[in-house]
Write a protein that holds these residues in place. Structure first.
Motif, PDB file in Angstrom:
ATOM      1  N   ALA A  55      -3.740  -7.171   2.983  1.00 38.51           N
ATOM      2  CA  ALA A  55      -4.042  -7.193   4.654  1.00 38.51           C
ATOM      3  C   ALA A  55      -2.117  -7.529   4.623  1.00 38.51           C
ATOM      4  O   ALA A  55      -1.828  -7.791   6.068  1.00 38.51           O
ATOM      5  CB  ALA A  55      -4.265  -8.824   4.463  1.00 38.51           C
ATOM      6  N   LEU A  56      -1.258  -7.307   3.767  1.00 37.87           N
ATOM      7  CA  LEU A  56       0.414  -7.987   4.080  1.00 37.87           C
ATOM      8  C   LEU A  56       0.629  -6.840   5.475  1.00 37.87           C
ATOM      9  O   LEU A  56       1.496  -7.575   6.081  1.00 37.87           O
ATOM     10  CB  LEU A  56       0.780  -7.655   3.045  1.00 37.87           C
ATOM     11  N   GLY A  57       0.472  -5.529   5.616  1.00 43.52           N
ATOM     12  CA  GLY A  57       0.540  -5.126   6.698  1.00 43.52           C
ATOM     13  C   GLY A  57       0.115  -5.767   7.779  1.00 43.52           C
ATOM     14  O   GLY A  57       0.976  -5.827   9.594  1.00 43.52           O
ATOM     15  N   GLU A  58      -0.790  -5.971   8.142  1.00 45.92           N
ATOM     16  CA  GLU A  58      -1.602  -6.721   9.444  1.00 45.92           C
ATOM     17  C   GLU A  58      -0.738  -8.163   9.082  1.00 45.92           C
ATOM     18  O   GLU A  58      -0.880  -8.769  10.501  1.00 45.92           O
ATOM     19  CB  GLU A  58      -3.171  -6.734   9.179  1.00 45.92           C
ATOM     20  N   LEU A  59      -1.119  -8.511   8.611  1.00 48.10           N
ATOM     21  CA  LEU A  59      -0.358 -10.270   8.559  1.00 48.10           C
ATOM     22  C   LEU A  59       0.735 -10.192   8.889  1.00 48.10           C
ATOM     23  O   LEU A  59       1.372 -10.904   9.966  1.00 48.10           O
ATOM     24  CB  LEU A  59      -0.469 -10.415   7.346  1.00 48.10           C
ATOM     25  N   ALA A  60       1.879  -9.402   8.953  1.00 49.06           N
ATOM     26  CA  ALA A  60       2.846  -9.097   9.495  1.00 49.06           C
ATOM     27  C   ALA A  60       2.621  -8.633  10.600  1.00 49.06           C
ATOM     28  O   ALA A  60       3.942  -9.270  11.598  1.00 49.06           O
ATOM     29  CB  ALA A  60       3.826  -8.213   8.048  1.00 49.06           C
ATOM     30  N   GLN A  61       2.181  -8.541  11.042  1.00 47.27           N
ATOM     31  CA  GLN A  61       2.202  -7.433  12.446  1.00 47.27           C
ATOM     32  C   GLN A  61       1.911  -8.796  13.489  1.00 47.27           C
ATOM     33  O   GLN A  61       2.582  -8.660  14.692  1.00 47.27           O
ATOM     34  CB  GLN A  61       1.253  -6.420  12.624  1.00 47.27           C
ATOM     35  N   SER A  71       9.271  -4.675  -3.920  1.00 47.36           N
ATOM     36  CA  SER A  71       9.809  -3.712  -3.053  1.00 47.36           C
ATOM     37  C   SER A  71       8.497  -3.624  -1.736  1.00 47.36           C
ATOM     38  O   SER A  71       9.058  -2.169  -1.376  1.00 47.36           O
ATOM     39  CB  SER A  71      10.277  -2.054  -3.698  1.00 47.36           C
ATOM     40  N   VAL A  72       7.333  -2.778  -2.563  1.00 44.15           N
ATOM     41  CA  VAL A  72       6.415  -2.406  -1.969  1.00 44.15           C
ATOM     42  C   VAL A  72       6.253  -3.495  -0.465  1.00 44.15           C
ATOM     43  O   VAL A  72       5.570  -2.953   0.539  1.00 44.15           O
ATOM     44  CB  VAL A  72       5.122  -2.250  -2.471  1.00 44.15           C
ATOM     45  N   ALA A  73       5.855  -4.753  -1.521  1.00 41.26           N
ATOM     46  CA  ALA A  73       5.574  -5.743   0.126  1.00 41.26           C
ATOM     47  C   ALA A  73       6.851  -5.497   1.175  1.00 41.26           C
ATOM     48  O   ALA A  73       6.626  -6.103   2.273  1.00 41.26           O
ATOM     49  CB  ALA A  73       5.928  -6.968  -0.660  1.00 41.26           C
ATOM     50  N   ARG A  74       8.619  -5.451   0.811  1.00 40.76           N
ATOM     51  CA  ARG A  74       9.303  -4.929   1.271  1.00 40.76           C
ATOM     52  C   ARG A  74       9.082  -4.055   2.377  1.00 40.76           C
ATOM     53  O   ARG A  74       9.383  -4.079   3.954  1.00 40.76           O
ATOM     54  CB  ARG A  74      10.505  -5.003   0.770  1.00 40.76           C
TER      55      ARG A  74
END
Length: 365
Positions: A261-267, A283-286
């Motif tokens: 969910a990282l992408g959605e949480l960041a958005q 690096s993947v998280a970044r």
């Protein structure tokens, strides 16, 4: 209103706001805890929740790692527990040694036993007093973090009656009683909002929400049941602070195991910082968050048992992964473990971890 000392080290807050820093600020989850002999000495004479409810004791324990690692550590986090919210809602919680609820919620009708309107000042004012007292005694050395548990994690404890390997009872509620579950989750979230706002008013300079059991949900169920409540908290805290003319503070979300969910949480989750567990490469998280939020993490806590060579190697690798492609300084990263430190770690190995962070996260290595 008590006048609080000015902050002398704002590295954490600058990183949380997404600013470049001369090195990564560092702290560790559960840094005031059982791995410290000074904690164990105090704990030997006091019950766990007695310490939480006694501002002088909570302050002393919060300060212990700051004293031990002065100059190496960039934040303090108030000594408390995520389960003070179920207590404030009227549930009994014991610690023997892990959390236990003698009378958990078994069916939706049991929700009627909870306090429907929680006066956080009355029920949790001891936390606010500990925060103010700690801010005074820190004398501005480092910022103070306030926190709460996330609604799904608290919901799971309240229904399971403690920790669980399968979460069968809590998930039965989600799937069998979805509307009742959503209502209880929002009820918990409302208490979280008031509790976090109270912590800021008392002196907390950054807030963290711990969704410790986020990874027990499928991506679909996380989006359906947990994410709306996490957004409810970030939005509610910001609105209440604004309405009361209280300066905003950065907010961190640590949704352990929910790397999907990282992408959605960041958005659009409303948090400034996302905490990472150790099951994702930095690096993947970044790449996933694409600069929209700061990141926090993420060394496996068990590396601290591996000896100094293993610690240094892991820190060096972690720093490189977080820093690759960033010119002129560390950008928006807070060094931490990927979960809380465990009790058997040697405090001197923790010191070495901090020293390695200082060495390898500094600009222009």
């Amino acid at each position: 209103m008590v006048e609080l000392p000015p902050l002398r080290n704002d590295l954490l807050l600058r990183a949380a706001r997404g600013e470049k820093t001369e090195r990564a600020p560092v702290w560790i989850m559960r840094q005031a805890g059982r791995y410290l002999p000074e904690f164990r000495a105090l704990r030997a004479n006091h019950e766990f929740f007695e310490i939480c409810r006694t501002p002088e004791l909570a302050t002393e324990i919060t300060l212990q790692p700051i004293r031990r690692y002065s100059g190496l550590i960039d934040a303090s986090i108030i000594f408390s527990d995520i389960l003070v919210i179920p207590q404030a809602m009227g549930m009994e919680v014991l610690m023997n040694p892990g959390p236990s609820f003698p009378d958990p919620l078994n069916i939706p009708a049991d929700v009627a036993k909870l306090r429907q309107n929680v006066d956080v000042e009355k029920e949790l004012g001891y936390v606010f007093k500990a925060i103010t007292q700690t801010r005074i005694e820190l004398k501005g050395e480092v910022p103070l973090i306030g926190f709460c548990g996330a609604p799904w994690t608290l919901f799971a404890y309240m229904i399971e009656g403690g920790g669980s390997k399968t979460f069968t009872k809590a998930k039965t509620w989600l799937f069998k009683y979805p509307k009742e579950s959503e209502a209880l989750l929002i009820q918990i979230a409302d208490v979280c909002v008031d509790f976090l706002v109270g912590q800021v008013k008392a002196g907390a300079q950054l807030l963290q929400v711990f969704d410790s059991w986020a990874g027990e949900l499928s991506p679909h169920d996380f989006a359906l049941f947990s994410l709306p409540t996490l957004r409810h908290i970030s939005k509610g805290v910001r609105e209440k602070l604004a309405n009361q003319n209280i300066p905003q503070v950065p907010m961190t979300l640590f949704a352990k195991g929910a790397n999907y969910a990282l992408g959605e949480l960041a958005q659009d989750s409303g948090y400034d910082v996302l905490g990472l567990d150790w099951c994702i490469e930095p690096s993947v998280a970044r790449r996933t968050v694409n600069g929209k939020v700061a990141l926090q993490g993420n060394m496996d806590p068990n590396v601290l048992y591996g000896g100094r060579e293993a610690i240094e190697s892991a820190v060096k690798r972690m720093c490189k992964e977080f820093q690759d492609g960033i010119n002129g300084g560390v950008s928006a990263w807070i060094a931490n473990l990927g979960h809380g430190i465990t009790p058997g770690v040697d405090p001197e190995d923790v010191r070495w971890y901090f020293e390695c962070i200082h060495k390898y996260s500094a600009s222009k290595q």
